[in-house]
Design an enzyme around this catalytic site. Structure first.
Site, PDB file in Angstrom:
ATOM      1  N   ASP A  11       0.775  -1.162   0.180  1.00 48.24           N
ATOM      2  CA  ASP A  11       0.019  -0.070   0.240  1.00 48.24           C
ATOM      3  C   ASP A  11       0.868   1.104  -0.024  1.00 48.24           C
ATOM      4  O   ASP A  11       0.326   2.431  -0.187  1.00 48.24           O
ATOM      5  CB  ASP A  11      -1.035  -0.038   1.055  1.00 48.24           C
ATOM      6  N   SER A  12       2.225   1.062   0.229  1.00 45.54           N
ATOM      7  CA  SER A  12       3.152   2.126  -0.066  1.00 45.54           C
ATOM      8  C   SER A  12       3.045   2.761  -1.552  1.00 45.54           C
ATOM      9  O   SER A  12       3.606   3.760  -1.749  1.00 45.54           O
ATOM     10  CB  SER A  12       4.551   1.622   0.181  1.00 45.54           C
ATOM     11  N   GLU A  71       8.767  -4.601  10.573  1.00 38.24           N
ATOM     12  CA  GLU A  71       9.034  -3.314  10.233  1.00 38.24           C
ATOM     13  C   GLU A  71       9.832  -2.335  11.288  1.00 38.24           C
ATOM     14  O   GLU A  71       8.983  -1.875  12.352  1.00 38.24           O
ATOM     15  CB  GLU A  71       8.082  -2.378   9.526  1.00 38.24           C
TER      16      GLU A  71
HETATM   17  O1  KIV Z   1       3.744  -1.272   1.763  1.00 38.58           O
HETATM   18  C1  KIV Z   1       4.788  -1.732   1.910  1.00 38.58           C
HETATM   19  O2  KIV Z   1       5.495  -1.064   0.881  1.00 38.58           O
HETATM   20  C2  KIV Z   1       5.117  -2.457   2.966  1.00 38.58           C
HETATM   21  C3  KIV Z   1       6.686  -2.791   3.023  1.00 38.58           C
HETATM   22  C4  KIV Z   1       7.370  -1.719   3.517  1.00 38.58           C
HETATM   23  C5  KIV Z   1       6.941  -3.818   3.828  1.00 38.58           C
HETATM   24  O3  KIV Z   1       4.452  -2.932   3.605  1.00 38.58           O
END
Ligand code: KIV
Length: 271
Positions: A51-52, A188
């Site tokens: 979701d990043s 994380e």
């Molecule tokens: O959404 C994302 O990119 C993540 C990673 C940081 C593991 O959850």
């Protein structure tokens, strides 16, 4: 609707097997077809449509604005580009907190888009969703430590697990995730010693990001790994390429060639 990604040589059970054999796992995020095609030619063990995406691709300050529809679109693109990779899609903010049926519907959309597994942040309060997904044959990856969807509760993106109470709580939730049937979990931004303790205590692999070398695997956001945003450099995000200056240089050379009248050349034009 995208083709189901069924050609991946890697599966959720291989994650656990890798841990048993002490083989480290490498994962990266990806959101688009072009990079997915490149990743399909690498040896990485998995791709996360995180979701990043809303931060990296759409410029939002947090992941809270991600929607199932947006993750579906990115998952379809990545699945088309990397049909040979184990593809995990993030369940966006609140998509698994509105009741079991709504959560299953969201997961179904992401699977139909090409994901082979889903990732869910946290565990308390949605144990039923994790359990039902696992019972339904849908591999679930957990995500503990800094859970970006809880950024409002933390008051910012902060390292978690530094106090004894917080560390014990993360350990408790890690055990709970394993018991509920998660096949792996992202850890994380927690102290390396805590990540090591969790890794040693679990049968399922831990995938670290800002959690030290003791995890069973590592994940990075692809754009960070490629050094595409020099303004964003948390210490865990090692750039394996000096990408931003290289992109800037290429675009500057294009600009100069256009303005000097040297692009396109004759061989780059149709007769
Ligand atoms: O959404 C994302 O990119 C993540 C990673 C940081 C593991 O959850």
């Amino acid at each position: 609707m995208a083709m189901q990604n069924v050609t991946s040589p890697f599966s959720a059970t291989d994650f656990i097997q890798a841990k048993t054999e002490r083989r480290k796992l490498s994962l990266v995020t990806c959101y688009d077809y072009t990079f997915a095609r490149l990743l399909s030619r690498t040896a990485v063990d998995g791709i996360l449509v995180g979701d990043s995406a809303v931060m990296v691709m759409h410029g939002h300050p947090t992941t809270l604005s991600a929607t199932v529809d947006l993750i579906r679109l990115h998952t379809e693109a990545v699945s088309r580009g990397s049909p040979n990779k184990f593809l995990i899609a993030d369940m966006p903010f609140l998509s698994y907190r509105k009741g079991l049926a709504a959560a299953l519907d969201s997961a179904q959309i992401l699977l139909a888009a090409g994901a082979l597994a889903v990732k869910i942040e946290g565990v308390d309060g949605h144990e039923d969703v994790i359990e039902r997904l696992v019972q339904s044959g849908i591999p679930v990856m957990g995500h503990l430590g800094l859970e970006p969807q809880s950024v409002r509760a933390y008051g910012g993106f902060r390292i978690q697990g530094r106090s004894e109470e917080s560390a014990r709580d993360i350990c408790r939730r890690a055990r709970s995730l394993e018991q509920l049937g998660a096949f792996a979990m992202v850890l994380e931004c927690i102290p390396a010693s805590l990540a090591q303790e969790i890794t040693d205590a679990l049968r399922i692999p831990t995938i670290g990001i800002g959690a030290g070398v003791g995890c069973d695997g590592q994940i990075l956001v692809l754009q960070d790994l490629l050094g595409l945003d020099p303004a964003f450099h948390p210490k865990f995000a090692r750039p394996f390429l000096d990408g931003a200056p290289r992109v800037l240089d290429a675009v500057a050379r294009f600009d100069q060639a256009v303005k000097a009248g040297t692009f396109p050349a004759e061989g780059e034009s149709y007769s």
